[in-house]
Design a protein around this motif. Structure first.
Motif, short mmCIF file in Angstrom:
data_model
loop_
_atom_site.label_atom_id
_atom_site.label_comp_id
_atom_site.label_asym_id
_atom_site.label_seq_id
_atom_site.Cartn_x
_atom_site.Cartn_y
_atom_site.Cartn_z
N ALA A 191 27.72 2.02 13.35
CA ALA A 191 27.04 1.98 14.48
C ALA A 191 25.92 1.25 14.57
O ALA A 191 25.67 0.35 15.53
CB ALA A 191 26.59 3.58 14.59
N GLN A 203 25.49 -2.26 17.10
CA GLN A 203 24.40 -2.38 18.29
C GLN A 203 23.86 -3.78 17.99
O GLN A 203 23.34 -4.39 19.04
CB GLN A 203 23.37 -1.16 17.85
CG GLN A 203 22.99 -0.43 19.12
CD GLN A 203 21.99 0.56 18.77
OE1 GLN A 203 21.39 0.56 17.75
NE2 GLN A 203 22.10 1.55 19.45
N ASP A 213 26.28 -6.20 25.22
CA ASP A 213 27.37 -5.01 25.18
C ASP A 213 28.57 -5.92 24.82
O ASP A 213 29.51 -5.01 24.95
CB ASP A 213 27.40 -4.35 26.30
CG ASP A 213 26.28 -3.29 26.48
OD1 ASP A 213 26.11 -2.80 27.21
OD2 ASP A 213 25.53 -3.13 25.34
N LYS A 268 29.17 3.32 23.79
CA LYS A 268 27.93 4.19 23.12
C LYS A 268 28.91 5.14 22.13
O LYS A 268 30.20 5.41 22.53
CB LYS A 268 27.56 4.94 24.17
CG LYS A 268 26.40 4.17 24.93
CD LYS A 268 25.99 4.84 26.20
CE LYS A 268 25.46 6.22 25.82
NZ LYS A 268 25.39 6.94 27.17
N LEU A 269 28.13 5.53 21.18
CA LEU A 269 28.87 6.50 20.17
C LEU A 269 29.49 7.63 20.75
O LEU A 269 30.47 7.98 20.25
CB LEU A 269 27.95 6.94 18.89
CG LEU A 269 28.07 5.86 17.60
CD1 LEU A 269 26.89 6.32 16.64
CD2 LEU A 269 29.49 5.74 17.18
N ASP A 270 28.55 8.36 21.63
CA ASP A 270 29.15 9.46 22.07
C ASP A 270 30.47 9.40 22.87
O ASP A 270 31.59 10.22 22.95
CB ASP A 270 28.22 10.39 22.88
CG ASP A 270 27.25 9.65 23.80
OD1 ASP A 270 27.43 8.28 24.09
OD2 ASP A 270 26.19 10.19 24.31
N GLU A 271 30.62 8.27 23.55
CA GLU A 271 31.97 7.78 24.51
C GLU A 271 32.97 7.44 23.37
O GLU A 271 34.15 7.81 23.58
CB GLU A 271 31.67 6.66 25.33
CG GLU A 271 30.86 7.06 26.44
CD GLU A 271 30.44 5.61 27.28
OE1 GLU A 271 31.02 4.66 26.97
OE2 GLU A 271 29.38 5.92 28.20
N GLU A 318 31.47 15.54 27.74
CA GLU A 318 31.40 14.12 28.44
C GLU A 318 32.12 14.14 29.73
O GLU A 318 32.12 13.07 30.59
CB GLU A 318 31.99 13.26 27.61
CG GLU A 318 31.12 12.95 26.10
CD GLU A 318 29.69 12.32 26.74
OE1 GLU A 318 29.94 10.98 27.20
OE2 GLU A 318 28.71 12.60 26.20
N SER A 322 23.18 13.73 20.31
CA SER A 322 23.25 12.27 20.54
C SER A 322 21.84 11.73 20.80
O SER A 322 21.81 10.41 20.43
CB SER A 322 24.34 11.94 21.64
OG SER A 322 24.16 12.38 22.76
N SER A 323 21.10 12.40 21.26
CA SER A 323 19.68 11.79 21.32
C SER A 323 19.05 11.51 19.96
O SER A 323 18.00 10.57 19.83
CB SER A 323 18.60 12.96 22.04
OG SER A 323 18.42 13.81 21.36
N ASP A 343 19.85 7.23 17.74
CA ASP A 343 18.66 5.97 17.56
C ASP A 343 17.93 6.23 16.40
O ASP A 343 17.30 5.07 15.76
CB ASP A 343 18.03 5.64 18.79
CG ASP A 343 18.88 5.12 19.85
OD1 ASP A 343 20.20 4.80 19.65
OD2 ASP A 343 18.48 5.22 21.21
#
Ligand code: AHM
Ligand code: MG
Length: 342
Positions: free
Chosen positions: A55, A59, A66, A76-79, A102, A128-129, A132
């Motif tokens: 990840a 980035q 992107d 995005k990782l959650d997607e 989601e 997921s916050s 980063d």
């Protein structure tokens, strides 16, 4: 002739596949479908682990717009986690319907695949916050049997069952190591991913929440927003900390990580309702229910402050709830404080 050392049970190497298969023996009526579904989720966990490991790099590579060096959109990782779990499960014939934190609506199984008898609800990447900051995150899942007729598309009703109807639940923590923890109602079992062989190996057999609490876990930054009962309960825990020093405070802000620590070390995690979130923040269906099922199967308890989480009948997919979870006595004490002081 085989050496005696080879036959010692304690030396057994238990892969997740072997363990899930052995658990199936407790359910003589089992057809093996749930076993395969759990194994699919372990596979999804390995795939997400590998995406997580790349990840940071993705980035950097995607920073200019992107688009990464392969010319692909950087997701995005959650997607990514959400899509991975969906794609591992959409075609197997084991699921009638899915629902994910989601997605606003239920996720149907594509018409070209036949619908199965189970229902999968999941939070693809909880916490997921924290991504980063390279802190732990996780996947949480709940599995139910469908209530709608077989061989028809699954329905909303399949997804809105009370937690006590669950047949299996689990989570995958992507931390320093990846761990898969699950229960089918016969104890809670934890596996650690050995990345060199790509297998989850049994590392925590039959987890029980320790009777002696070690940590309480709550975002104390919201103290002034809580009701008097929640404040007084928290002060009670603070007093325990300063008087007996047997309980201390930890809070990551990733439910799955905070819960995992609570499960292994003993204590309580709570996310109360407050003036700005009168229903609480966490989701009943994807977060509170599966973790409540795990907690109860490890000898603990989960409540919304007034009633057992697993008894709540959900009325919407993304319903929020207050959550108190961990040692039974501590969660009961929280209920008492709330009942007494509001
Ligand atoms: P999310 O679904 O937006 O990720 O929110 C859920 C997370 C939980 O993992 C965690 O327990 C909580 O939100 C932390 O919230 P807060 O930052 O308000 O303490
Ligand atoms: Mg979440």
């Amino acid at each position: 002739m085989a050496s005696a050392a080879f036959s010692a049970k304690s030396d057994a190497i238990v892969t997740i596949e072997r363990h899930i298969l052995e658990q199936q023996r407790f359910h003589p009526e089992a057809t093996g479908v749930l076993t395969s579904l759990l194994y699919d989720l372990a596979l999804a966990g390995k795939m997400v682990t590998s995406q997580m490991a790349r990840a940071g790099l993705a980035q950097i590579l995607g920073k200019t717009g992107d688009i990464n060096v392969q010319g692909e959109q950087v997701m995005k990782l959650d997607e990514l986690a959400d899509e991975t779990i969906y794609l591992v499960n959409d075609h197997t014939g084991r699921l009638a319907v899915m629902a994910s934190e989601e997605h606003k609506e239920i996720i149907p199984i594509p018409e070209r695949f036949s619908p199965g008898k189970y229902v999968l609800l999941f939070d693809p990447l909880d916490g997921s916050s924290n991504i980063d900051y390279n802190a732990g995150v996780g996947t949480i899942f709940a599995i139910y049997q469908r209530v709608s007729p077989e061989n028809t598309p699954g329905t909303m009703q399949d997804c809105l069952q009370p937690g006590h109807k669950m047949v299996a639940a689990g989570y995958i923590v992507y931390g320093a190591a990846t761990m898969f923890v699950y229960t089918t109602g016969q104890g809670v079992h934890g596996f650690t991913l050995d990345p060199s062989i790509g297998e989850f190996l049994l590392s925590h057999d039959n987890i029980r929440i320790p009777a002696q609490p070690t940590y309480y876990s709550v975002n104390q930054g919201y103290f002034t927003r809580w009701s008097p009962g929640v404040q007084k309960f928290t002060q009670h825990l603070q007093n325990m900390t300063s008087e007996t020093k047997t309980i201390s405070m930890r809070y990551v802000g990733s439910l799955v990580v905070d819960f995992h620590r609570t499960l292994l070390a003993g204590g309580i995690f709570y996310y109360p309702a407050d003036v700005s979130k009168p229903e609480g923040k966490l989701r009943l269906t994807y977060e509170a229910n599966p973790l409540a099922f795990i907690a109860e199967n490890a000898g603990g308890y989960a409540s919304n402050g007034h009633e057992r989480i697993l008894d709540i009948i959900p009325n919407s997919l993304h319903q929020r709830t207050a959550l108190y979870i961990g040692n039974r006595e501590l969660v009961k004490e929280a209920e008492d404080y709330i009942q007494k002081f509001g």
